[in-house]
Write a protein that holds these residues in place. Structure first.
Motif, PDB file in Angstrom:
ATOM      1  N   GLN A 178       0.846  -1.191   0.000  1.00  0.00           N
ATOM      2  CA  GLN A 178       0.000   0.000   0.000  1.00  0.00           C
ATOM      3  C   GLN A 178       0.883   1.243   0.000  1.00  0.00           C
ATOM      4  O   GLN A 178       1.749   1.406   0.874  1.00  0.00           O
ATOM      5  CB  GLN A 178      -0.905  -0.011   1.240  1.00  0.00           C
ATOM      6  N   ILE A 179       0.689   2.123  -0.984  1.00  0.00           N
ATOM      7  CA  ILE A 179       1.527   3.308  -1.146  1.00  0.00           C
ATOM      8  C   ILE A 179       0.662   4.570  -1.109  1.00  0.00           C
ATOM      9  O   ILE A 179      -0.438   4.595  -1.672  1.00  0.00           O
ATOM     10  CB  ILE A 179       2.313   3.234  -2.471  1.00  0.00           C
ATOM     11  N   ILE A 210       0.487   8.394  -2.344  1.00  0.00           N
ATOM     12  CA  ILE A 210       1.022   9.383  -3.288  1.00  0.00           C
ATOM     13  C   ILE A 210       0.594  10.770  -2.826  1.00  0.00           C
ATOM     14  O   ILE A 210      -0.601  11.025  -2.648  1.00  0.00           O
ATOM     15  CB  ILE A 210       0.499   9.131  -4.717  1.00  0.00           C
ATOM     16  N   TYR A 212      -0.243   7.034 -10.123  1.00  0.00           N
ATOM     17  CA  TYR A 212      -1.206   6.004  -9.715  1.00  0.00           C
ATOM     18  C   TYR A 212      -1.234   4.870 -10.739  1.00  0.00           C
ATOM     19  O   TYR A 212      -1.232   3.686 -10.374  1.00  0.00           O
ATOM     20  CB  TYR A 212      -2.592   6.637  -9.564  1.00  0.00           C
ATOM     21  N   LEU A 217       1.907   2.651 -10.587  1.00  0.00           N
ATOM     22  CA  LEU A 217       1.864   1.726  -9.446  1.00  0.00           C
ATOM     23  C   LEU A 217       0.841   0.618  -9.669  1.00  0.00           C
ATOM     24  O   LEU A 217       1.078  -0.539  -9.324  1.00  0.00           O
ATOM     25  CB  LEU A 217       1.545   2.491  -8.163  1.00  0.00           C
ATOM     26  N   TYR A 260       0.488  -2.598  -7.294  1.00  0.00           N
ATOM     27  CA  TYR A 260       0.515  -1.967  -5.986  1.00  0.00           C
ATOM     28  C   TYR A 260      -0.814  -1.273  -5.744  1.00  0.00           C
ATOM     29  O   TYR A 260      -1.441  -0.766  -6.669  1.00  0.00           O
ATOM     30  CB  TYR A 260       1.632  -0.919  -5.899  1.00  0.00           C
ATOM     31  N   ALA A 288      -2.701   1.993  -4.103  1.00  0.00           N
ATOM     32  CA  ALA A 288      -2.267   3.366  -3.836  1.00  0.00           C
ATOM     33  C   ALA A 288      -3.442   4.260  -3.486  1.00  0.00           C
ATOM     34  O   ALA A 288      -4.549   4.077  -3.992  1.00  0.00           O
ATOM     35  CB  ALA A 288      -1.527   3.935  -5.044  1.00  0.00           C
ATOM     36  N   TYR A 297       0.683   2.575   5.587  1.00  0.00           N
ATOM     37  CA  TYR A 297       1.356   2.548   4.288  1.00  0.00           C
ATOM     38  C   TYR A 297       2.736   1.896   4.373  1.00  0.00           C
ATOM     39  O   TYR A 297       3.430   1.985   5.381  1.00  0.00           O
ATOM     40  CB  TYR A 297       1.456   3.960   3.716  1.00  0.00           C
TER      41      TYR A 297
END
Length: 224
Positions: free
Chosen positions: A2-3, A5, A17, A20, A25, A27, A45
């Motif tokens: 989980q990222i 931005i 987005y 990723l 991933y 996001a 995150y």
């Protein structure tokens, strides 16, 4: 994985987005420093991609306040500010890496992988657990000559369970890691995908159990 931005230029945020998403991933995107701090303080995150020139609180302030509040999530500053003093300030405020715009998507992904490895996250490619194997590149679960493909959410839940083999993983953590911070997903969604995973383990004749711990969550248990 989980990222978060943090980027106030919407077109670039959307591009990040998509980059990723193509790497499978999850996001979330926010566009200002106040939201960045609120989301970052949640601690859910695995990585934060943080612009410096954002409204309300700049990236330097956000990084400093996250570290002040004991949030150790890796921070990758991604910014047009490319002078040495800017880089030094970013690193001194708590960033783990500093990357300037414009950037190559391949380099961004490489830096993300390097930062999450430094944090100690289990970076899965081919993993064995008990009597089964899991290939994260192809999302394939196998035992002996039998194999089955996992869909995206099934694979992400299994990765989460494999990354914490001796820990009970709560439904809330599964929801935030797999569906996202702002998702409307609930316990029923988690239960459904756990059921799908159990069926696929059964299909390959694995004796590994996804154990339900009442009111707490799930963990993998090896066969006796």
């Amino acid at each position: 994985m989980q990222i978060l931005i943090v980027e106030d230029e919407k077109r670039l945020a959307d591009a990040l987005y998509q980059i990723l998403l193509e790497q499978k991933y999850m996001a979330d995107v926010v566009y200002n420093g106040i939201d960045a701090l609120e989301y970052g303080l949640s601690g859910i995150y695995d990585l934060i991609i943080l612009d410096i020139m954002i409204p309300y609180k700049d990236g330097f302030e956000v990084a400093y306040e996250l570290r002040k509040n004991k949030i150790d999530t890796p921070i990758l500053m991604l910014t047009a500010k490319d002078t040495v003093p800017d880089k030094v300030t970013g690193l001194n405020k708590g960033a783990d890496d500093y990357m300037t715009k414009p950037f190559a998507p391949e380099e961004l992904i490489a830096r993300i992988k390097a930062l999450t490895r430094r944090k100690g996250e289990v970076v899965l490619d081919k993993t064995s657990f008990d009597d089964f194997n899991f290939n994260a590149s192809s999302n394939t679960l196998s035992k002996g000559t039998k194999s089955v493909h996992l869909n995206y959410k099934e694979a992400e839940i299994l990765k989460l369970l494999l990354s914490k083999p001796d820990v009970i993983v709560s439904k809330d953590e599964i929801i935030t890691k797999v569906w996202g911070y702002d998702s409307d997903a609930g316990s029923n969604n988690v239960e459904a995908y756990i059921s799908f995973l159990r069926r696929k383990l059964n299909f390959i004749n694995s004796d590994t159990e996804i154990k339900s711990i009442k009111k707490m969550g799930y963990r993998l248990e090896k066969s006796m």
